[in-house]
Design an enzyme around this catalytic site. Sequence first.
Site, PDB file in Angstrom:
ATOM      1  N   HIS A   1      11.552  38.098   4.659  1.00  0.00           N
ATOM      2  CA  HIS A   1      12.607  37.558   3.809  1.00  0.00           C
ATOM      3  C   HIS A   1      13.873  37.345   4.643  1.00  0.00           C
ATOM      4  CE1 HIS A   1      15.314  36.949   0.417  1.00  0.00           C
ATOM      5  NE2 HIS A   1      16.135  37.812   0.998  1.00  0.00           N
TER       6      HIS A   1
ATOM      7  N   GLY B   1      -5.366   0.918   4.027  1.00  0.00           N
ATOM      8  CA  GLY B   1      -6.503   1.729   4.425  1.00  0.00           C
ATOM      9  C   GLY B   1      -7.008   1.365   5.810  1.00  0.00           C
TER      10      GLY B   1
ATOM     11  N   GLY C   1       0.814  -1.206   0.000  1.00  0.00           N
ATOM     12  CA  GLY C   1       0.000   0.000   0.000  1.00  0.00           C
ATOM     13  C   GLY C   1       0.846   1.254   0.000  1.00  0.00           C
TER      14      GLY C   1
ATOM     15  N   VAL D   1      -0.728   7.289   2.306  1.00  0.00           N
ATOM     16  CA  VAL D   1      -0.028   8.185   3.229  1.00  0.00           C
ATOM     17  C   VAL D   1       0.685   7.409   4.325  1.00  0.00           C
ATOM     18  CG1 VAL D   1      -0.339  10.030   4.922  1.00  0.00           C
ATOM     19  CG2 VAL D   1      -1.630  10.076   2.783  1.00  0.00           C
TER      20      VAL D   1
END
Length: 470
Positions: free
Chosen positions: A449, A276, A183, A186
């Site tokens: 920045h 899952g 799988g 995620v």
Amino acid sequence: MSDKRWDLIVLGAGPGGYVAAIRASQLGLRTLCIDRNPLPGGTCLHRGCIPSKALLESSRFFANVRDAATLHGVVVPEPSLDLAAMMQRKQGVVDRLSKGIQGLFKRNGVTHLTGTARILESGKIQISESDGSVREEESARILVATGSRSIDLPMAPFDGGHIIDSSTALTLDRVPKHLIVIGAGVIGLEMATIWRRLGADVTIIEALPEILPGVDPVLIRNAKRLFRKQGLVFATGQRLIESRVEAESDKVMVWCENDKGERTEYSGDKVLVSVGRKPNLEESGLRQLGIACDPSGRVIVDDDFQTSLPGIYSIGDITPGPMLAHKASEEAIVAVERMAGKESRIDHDLIPSVVYCQPEIAMVGMTESDAKALGRAVNTGQFPLLASGRAQTAADADGIIRIVADAESDEILGVQILGREASELIASATVAIRSKMTSRQLAETIVSHPSLAETLKEAALLVTGKAIHL
């Protein structure tokens, strides 16, 4: 006020249940929260989100010292791994957070019981406590937040030793020589990342043609190249058909088949099945009561999160939508606020999702293909992290920022991020979309920045014009 002892009984103390209990108590509802674990937090805190992120951070630190220290002019001896200490740190994080929830329960007046609860009928439950006692409690409302568990496969059943789920993968006492992950979603990718950093060979097998289904294809194309550079091996379009533990060699053999019927054999010392999760409904008695569910087996709820059974509400993984902790927590707040008569709502189209690998992947709103499927003309802006001064100073400049905006109104519809701190940057993107900002407005926003926030600004400039630093 109800004439019953409780105004709300919550089943489950995970990120949905404990948040619901706390918010309900804050709103003046007499609240009882029941969970089989004496330490609140649910799967997310004890066996999922938090321990996995702790190990991802520790494994990243280890890999950076080993592989990148000299890049920064830091010369150190070859680092060695103390896996037991790493696991101890992980558990310390979990314990501190769980005790924190206990403190929140006490501070907010939530009654917390350890045991299992079964709904007998609307307004009535039976509690089997940890000491063996059984009793009944009544409430005006019952909120079920019992979460989910890993899906097992008949051709590769979990045995806790050779064939494991993600929870067990977070407690291993040694680094596998070869970890096979079934799988490429995620959870599978995050587990693969942890153990690859710590020295395991990792092969990820996925039945679908591509990894991370539902993620923007542009991000996937770039991410897969970077994952491969880290040593992850992918076998897509391969369906698991059989597994066997060979005791004499202490190996697991798995056989896969592609669409052409061609078989491939893999051998490893651990197989992680991560295909899952499924909702936990049986123990609560919801199925036996005949509650209405969708075709995937999840509980159907209305805008108030009330089920087909009067007085019974559901949130989180057992209801439709992404199985994410932050979705459960937000649904918890909305559900109890609506119980208390407050105006409250959740936008299920604006739930960010994150993959905590390296680089991180984060998304919110529509992808370009989503928008086009709805017939919307869009403009996009894509900015590489390679052009970011902040990313360059961190020596972590792999990745891209993508913004999708409506071609006519310029309203931002979605943001996809691959790169350093994507999990943090996506929050700003979510605020921008929720505020209906245009790409021009985002481009005109002044940010510090050097910062990674500049990459969102530059991507916004690219939607309708020209970035400064590209």
